[in-house]
Design an enzyme around this catalytic site. Structure first.
Site, PDB file in Angstrom:
ATOM      1  N   GLY A  15       9.276  -2.479  -7.842  1.00 31.56           N
ATOM      2  CA  GLY A  15       8.637  -2.721  -6.546  1.00 31.56           C
ATOM      3  C   GLY A  15       7.676  -3.887  -6.630  1.00 31.56           C
ATOM      4  O   GLY A  15       6.988  -4.054  -7.631  1.00 31.56           O
ATOM      5  N   ALA A  26      -0.788 -17.740 -13.115  1.00 32.19           N
ATOM      6  CA  ALA A  26      -1.591 -17.780 -14.341  1.00 32.19           C
ATOM      7  C   ALA A  26      -0.698 -17.892 -15.569  1.00 32.19           C
ATOM      8  O   ALA A  26      -0.995 -18.642 -16.510  1.00 32.19           O
ATOM      9  CB  ALA A  26      -2.473 -16.531 -14.428  1.00 32.19           C
ATOM     10  N   VAL A  27       0.408 -17.164 -15.581  1.00 36.25           N
ATOM     11  CA  VAL A  27       1.340 -17.229 -16.712  1.00 36.25           C
ATOM     12  C   VAL A  27       1.859 -18.660 -16.873  1.00 36.25           C
ATOM     13  O   VAL A  27       1.804 -19.249 -17.956  1.00 36.25           O
ATOM     14  CB  VAL A  27       2.519 -16.245 -16.504  1.00 36.25           C
ATOM     15  CG1 VAL A  27       3.635 -16.505 -17.513  1.00 36.25           C
ATOM     16  CG2 VAL A  27       2.039 -14.800 -16.608  1.00 36.25           C
ATOM     17  N   ASP A 107       6.737   1.224 -14.988  1.00 37.23           N
ATOM     18  CA  ASP A 107       7.413   2.001 -16.026  1.00 37.23           C
ATOM     19  C   ASP A 107       8.825   1.532 -16.357  1.00 37.23           C
ATOM     20  O   ASP A 107       9.171   1.278 -17.511  1.00 37.23           O
ATOM     21  CB  ASP A 107       7.534   3.459 -15.537  1.00 37.23           C
ATOM     22  CG  ASP A 107       6.533   4.349 -16.246  1.00 37.23           C
ATOM     23  OD1 ASP A 107       5.679   3.812 -16.975  1.00 37.23           O
ATOM     24  OD2 ASP A 107       6.616   5.581 -16.072  1.00 37.23           O
ATOM     25  N   THR A 109      10.289  -1.232 -15.674  1.00 35.10           N
ATOM     26  CA  THR A 109      10.272  -2.603 -16.189  1.00 35.10           C
ATOM     27  C   THR A 109       9.949  -2.614 -17.674  1.00 35.10           C
ATOM     28  O   THR A 109      10.567  -3.338 -18.462  1.00 35.10           O
ATOM     29  CB  THR A 109       9.190  -3.407 -15.421  1.00 35.10           C
ATOM     30  OG1 THR A 109       9.422  -3.245 -14.026  1.00 35.10           O
ATOM     31  CG2 THR A 109       9.225  -4.862 -15.812  1.00 35.10           C
ATOM     32  N   THR A 130       2.007  -2.606 -10.091  1.00 37.05           N
ATOM     33  CA  THR A 130       2.530  -1.577  -9.184  1.00 37.05           C
ATOM     34  C   THR A 130       1.381  -1.074  -8.346  1.00 37.05           C
ATOM     35  O   THR A 130       0.268  -0.905  -8.849  1.00 37.05           O
ATOM     36  CB  THR A 130       3.175  -0.398  -9.939  1.00 37.05           C
ATOM     37  OG1 THR A 130       3.220   0.734  -9.066  1.00 37.05           O
ATOM     38  CG2 THR A 130       2.366  -0.008 -11.164  1.00 37.05           C
ATOM     39  N   ASP A 132       0.974   1.794  -7.340  1.00 36.70           N
ATOM     40  CA  ASP A 132       0.749   3.231  -7.534  1.00 36.70           C
ATOM     41  C   ASP A 132      -0.323   3.584  -8.560  1.00 36.70           C
ATOM     42  O   ASP A 132      -0.751   4.740  -8.645  1.00 36.70           O
ATOM     43  CB  ASP A 132       2.058   3.915  -7.938  1.00 36.70           C
ATOM     44  CG  ASP A 132       3.030   4.009  -6.780  1.00 36.70           C
ATOM     45  OD1 ASP A 132       2.562   4.026  -5.632  1.00 36.70           O
ATOM     46  OD2 ASP A 132       4.243   4.038  -7.024  1.00 36.70           O
ATOM     47  N   ARG A 167      -9.468  14.076  18.564  1.00 35.21           N
ATOM     48  CA  ARG A 167      -8.111  14.037  18.058  1.00 35.21           C
ATOM     49  C   ARG A 167      -8.014  14.317  16.579  1.00 35.21           C
ATOM     50  O   ARG A 167      -8.954  14.123  15.824  1.00 35.21           O
ATOM     51  CB  ARG A 167      -7.509  12.654  18.325  1.00 35.21           C
ATOM     52  CG  ARG A 167      -6.904  12.598  19.705  1.00 35.21           C
ATOM     53  CD  ARG A 167      -6.175  11.328  19.915  1.00 35.21           C
ATOM     54  NE  ARG A 167      -5.517  11.372  21.225  1.00 35.21           N
ATOM     55  CZ  ARG A 167      -5.196  10.313  21.925  1.00 35.21           C
ATOM     56  NH1 ARG A 167      -5.471   9.123  21.465  1.00 35.21           N
ATOM     57  NH2 ARG A 167      -4.590  10.447  23.079  1.00 35.21           N
ATOM     58  N   LEU A 258       4.240  -1.388   4.684  1.00 30.67           N
ATOM     59  CA  LEU A 258       3.181  -2.383   4.886  1.00 30.67           C
ATOM     60  C   LEU A 258       2.132  -2.261   3.794  1.00 30.67           C
ATOM     61  O   LEU A 258       1.395  -3.218   3.506  1.00 30.67           O
ATOM     62  CB  LEU A 258       2.595  -2.316   6.297  1.00 30.67           C
ATOM     63  CG  LEU A 258       1.673  -1.201   6.749  1.00 30.67           C
ATOM     64  CD1 LEU A 258       0.219  -1.533   6.426  1.00 30.67           C
ATOM     65  CD2 LEU A 258       1.804  -1.023   8.251  1.00 30.67           C
ATOM     66  N   GLN A 259       2.098  -1.114   3.129  1.00 34.54           N
ATOM     67  CA  GLN A 259       1.162  -0.929   2.020  1.00 34.54           C
ATOM     68  C   GLN A 259       1.486  -1.803   0.806  1.00 34.54           C
ATOM     69  O   GLN A 259       0.665  -1.966  -0.090  1.00 34.54           O
ATOM     70  CB  GLN A 259       1.157   0.533   1.562  1.00 34.54           C
ATOM     71  CG  GLN A 259       0.618   1.482   2.607  1.00 34.54           C
ATOM     72  CD  GLN A 259       0.943   2.935   2.304  1.00 34.54           C
ATOM     73  OE1 GLN A 259       0.246   3.589   1.550  1.00 34.54           O
ATOM     74  NE2 GLN A 259       2.026   3.439   2.886  1.00 34.54           N
ATOM     75  N   ARG A 260       2.717  -2.301   0.736  1.00 33.82           N
ATOM     76  CA  ARG A 260       3.083  -3.163  -0.393  1.00 33.82           C
ATOM     77  C   ARG A 260       2.692  -4.621  -0.174  1.00 33.82           C
ATOM     78  O   ARG A 260       2.700  -5.412  -1.113  1.00 33.82           O
ATOM     79  CB  ARG A 260       4.599  -3.154  -0.587  1.00 33.82           C
ATOM     80  CG  ARG A 260       5.130  -1.952  -1.258  1.00 33.82           C
ATOM     81  CD  ARG A 260       6.480  -2.273  -1.906  1.00 33.82           C
ATOM     82  NE  ARG A 260       7.026  -1.070  -2.463  1.00 33.82           N
ATOM     83  CZ  ARG A 260       6.599  -0.516  -3.600  1.00 33.82           C
ATOM     84  NH1 ARG A 260       5.645  -1.102  -4.316  1.00 33.82           N
ATOM     85  NH2 ARG A 260       7.120   0.606  -4.028  1.00 33.82           N
TER      86      ARG A 260
END
Lengths: 328, 328, 328, 328
Positions: A15, A26-27, A107, A109, A130, A132, A167, A258-260
């Site tokens: 992901g 940078a790499v 993981d 990868t 990631t 996560d 609400r 959209l969180q990615r």
């Protein structure tokens, strides 16, 4: 003693995560600064197999530090799990005289990188990328900070409208096996409750929390639901709650992918820059089969073996306790 | 053994910083959760002297976690440096039966707290809140992460227009004595050069860097100038450079106090929540004259004595080196 | 009757503005959709002279709609004011068989387009792109809405910190001859006063306003200064005020070129898309020497002659009056 | 001739929308500037019935111009549809000597205002506040611009990750009966397809569009689905498409109520300020049973009768056509 490394390639896999571009930059530039020829591999391991390998110079990573996603693209690649796939990848690397590989991902990868470096004489360094934050060996993974910022910006907007009416909102966030995003965003946006994959929360417990909120004059409540929660996603939970708790009108938001995305936060840009810089310097010092990670405010190495087996991440216990105390 | 603490007050002092409201909320709610009566002091130590002290309940900190600034307001207070000032403050605290104080601020705030607790029997815990990140005992201070995010959002916009033309931009950021904001934002936005108060950079060196950039086909360059730089602010530097380097049109931005504001980042909201939560728990355990800070991913105590004397913050050396390597 | 147009080029000229990329995309795709060969000219009229002309297909404008700046870059070009410059530009266009030109920019851009189309048989349509909103024939120019959003986001952050202390802020915004940005952002951020190039405001008047604010318990005030104000920029005004009004601490921010950048707002993306779409459709209908603009919610044509001579923009009088009424 | 109006109340009703606070501020301050006593009604018509009416001064609307939601809160109110409800509301108004009412909301709000003013001698002016932009008499309603900006910021983030992988995204946006948000956000984010409640789009047609995109090498596609689409929400559509089109991985986002929140855009702050200012001035001139709206760049009146019966809003036809042309 510096190994005889002259050509390094970099790829992103799994992901995508915000900060990957800062890391690629940078790499590439750290390599070039040290006289190395640098290459980019498009679409992860698949690009290695398909010989989708391009030379990179300092200008080819200009103006990408602030971009979400990854300019090298990424893909899942089953073929790289086979010996034939790895052999083809190695043949392509040899054709370009590439000695070493920097892989940015999670993981899966790292598992690929470890097996590849066991089978072929290639130096590899892994960079934890990631959203996560579920890797051992780094306090924070690349993209995690941005993802949480994205979540809280969304929930801040929901809070605006929550307070105008009375609400109850259910917001589903990413994290199939890991409640990291859910937990930190619950703290950061002051959610009334959070449902995590790691922790069974009964419907009764949730409803009791909401009833206490209503009794103490909360004008609205927000519940964060991790997509991996055992009782189902936000829609399911909302439906169950609605049947038994009707103080408020109930609404659902599914944040999804959209969180990615999004421009990486300063934290992720700096983290990506530091990790990319360290990865190349480690290769030039002769390291291999290591992951570079952030521990405290320092960059440290963890062997891929340890990173892949330990996998002992736990939710911070003070944060778990705080979700209860601070939402009274 | 838990001390006999029944009433706790919280105040913010010195310059305001994003995340202070998240911290105030955590202090108040952690206290109430533990059965303590909570008070807020308006306008820092001045409010203590002026008896500007209000009771706080759980609802009085609703819906502030995402707000910049500080709902308790802040002020500089010379009077608190005098014995009379401190005595008056103490008298007011006694009148409210306040046993303990949580102070959120920087060096000056902690100095006041230490002297006050030496003179009067008051438990105090300090929380590092300043955008400058210049305190010993915490890897990051409250507000620092948000301030850098604010700076890079501004510079991202400048970069858009920089690349449409061929231009040289000078951006002045905060940090009279500390280059922390300048250094991290230089990394995070990929600036071509950075001028720090801690480090003499000659005009010749700067111009050489810009000339190399022009020679290697950079279409534009951004120079970050810390307001505390010895050769003057961004306007002065820009003027000097312009006289000797005219490849580009030269433009200046002074970010000023917008760096203090903005909705706090997730990092600062979580940091503020953790520090506030820890501060009250420490008071309830009997701690006093301590600062709570973040070390790695853990909350740790440092005595105010040590925090105020050590003050040994240094710019991260890998970041300093990276400003040169990554901007090639 | 449709003229015999087969090849169209597009360029951006003058100052860049957010939304230009959305507009370029619309021009290119509308042309291709209609079977036209499309070209992009790099760096405005200079690129026309230097033959910096590239073919564009639908994919060459993928993923640019949300980017600030202009992918075609822009430049000021004195040479295009000469007959030789125009003749060289025309020769290059003929070599590519380019029949028509879409130019995106401001006054100077349109003046060039008009003279060029008088001298050579080239169809031209102008699109108003400038953050200053100072063109006749369009209620809003491309980039103006984004620029104001950028200003108010900055001032919202300043307001956070203004309210934590008692402070007086001076914020300098763009607009050498036009107070459009200053006036609208003053309304939108609730500034206490605004100094416009079109309107003499005496120092006495400003100080009186600030004194009334202080007397009616405003905890802070924000003054917006247009860079074209006759009494000097924000630093000068702040200095003069400080000498005579010292209720508050005084701070200055110079927003500078960050006002030109940033991802375009939805308004500017839609406006750019509509104008680009209309420009090509007008060329295909045989129009030339016209500007496409927004009037109400409709796209309308104004001849370049009228657009360049009328230039009768006036600050909206209700907004001027409102700056006084709404900041009480 | 100026009517004898001395006390005016303002309320927000129906769904909240960004910009309502800017509008409340303008109403209150314009009244006070003109010597009127101003009142705020909490929770819409329900507050009028419950006598939830508070006096407002200039400071009570300080620092709200930039806030989403509505400080006066809103609620749906069935009771106000009855004669008893209206009579009670009127009795409460009389008790406060309130002569006139400014109501901010949508269709339902205006219907209530019209009937109330038919039954009781109260002057009313309506202000169009709804994110749906579905009212006759104003080119734009309060909150619409902000809502679209919120949608495109979300989709920009999705686009980042879409381009890193090859993916197909379905994003559900608000608009049960009106495709205004869907259509404008489709243009503004360059979506590949948009499904509107007003327009039947067959699944075949959608799949054909996606297949053309795949054939012309689009690396990813985004489909915007209006919540009111006849074939179901984004989840349903995604499921149907997935069965027949599997070039890409398919993902769904449901934006939900975050579209109602967020700090209002400059457009909505200025629109809210102008409408609020105009509403009070119209009351003072003797107008009643009118809606103030934006036509072009001017504020104009429409009678509530006409606003409620005409209701002839149509999707802009050039925008509809553009969704097809610009996404090639």
């Amino acid at each position: 003693m510096r190994p005889n490394i002259k050509n390094i390639a970099v790829l992103t896999s799994g992901g995508d995560a915000p900060g990957m571009n800062a890391c690629i930059r940078a790499v590439v530039r750290t390599g070039i600064y040290n006289g190395i020829n640098m290459f980019g591999v498009l679409q992860g391991y698949q690009g290695l197999i398909n010989n989708n390998i391009i030379p990179m110079d300092a200008r080819s990573v200009s103006n990408i530090i602030h971009l979400g996603g990854t300019v090298l693209k990424t893909a899942r690649c089953l073929e790289f799990k086979t010996d034939e796939g790895m052999d083809q990848a190695y043949a392509n690397m040899k054709a370009h005289n590439i000695d070493a590989l920097v892989v940015i991902g999670g993981d899966g990868t790292f598992t690929g990188a470890r097996r590849f470096s066991e089978r072929h004489p290639v130096s590899v360094i892994g960079i934890p990328g990631t959203i996560d934050n579920d890797l051992y060996g780094s306090d924070f993974t690349l993209g995690y900070d941005t993802a949480i910022n994205t979540v809280i910006e969304a929930i801040d907007k929901i809070r605006d409208t929550a307070d105008s009416h009375d609400r109850l909102f259910f917001v589903e966030v990413m994290g199939r096996d890991s409640g990291c995003i859910a937990l930190r965003s619950a703290i950061a946006c002051g959610a009334e409750a959070v449902l995590l994959p790691e922790k069974a929360t009964s419907l009764e417990e949730l409803i009791r929390t909401l009833e206490i909120g209503a009794a103490t004059k909360k004008s609205s409540s927000i519940v964060i639901v991790s997509e991996g929660h055992k009782q189902g996603g936000a829609y399911d939970i909302a439906k169950h709650v609605k049947e038994r708790f009707n103080h408020y009108d109930t609404k659902v938001t599914i944040l999804g992918h959209l969180q990615r995305g999004g421009s990486p936060s300063s934290f992720d840009r700096i983290l990506g820059s530091r990790l990319g810089y360290a990865a190349v310097n480690e290769l030039l010092k002769g390291s291999s089969r290591q992951m570079v990670g952030l521990r405290g405010n320092d960059i440290q190495l963890t062997s891929l073996d340890e990173a892949l087996t330990a996998h002992s991440f736990k939710l911070e216990s003070d944060l778990l306790e705080m979700t209860k105390v601070l939402s009274i």
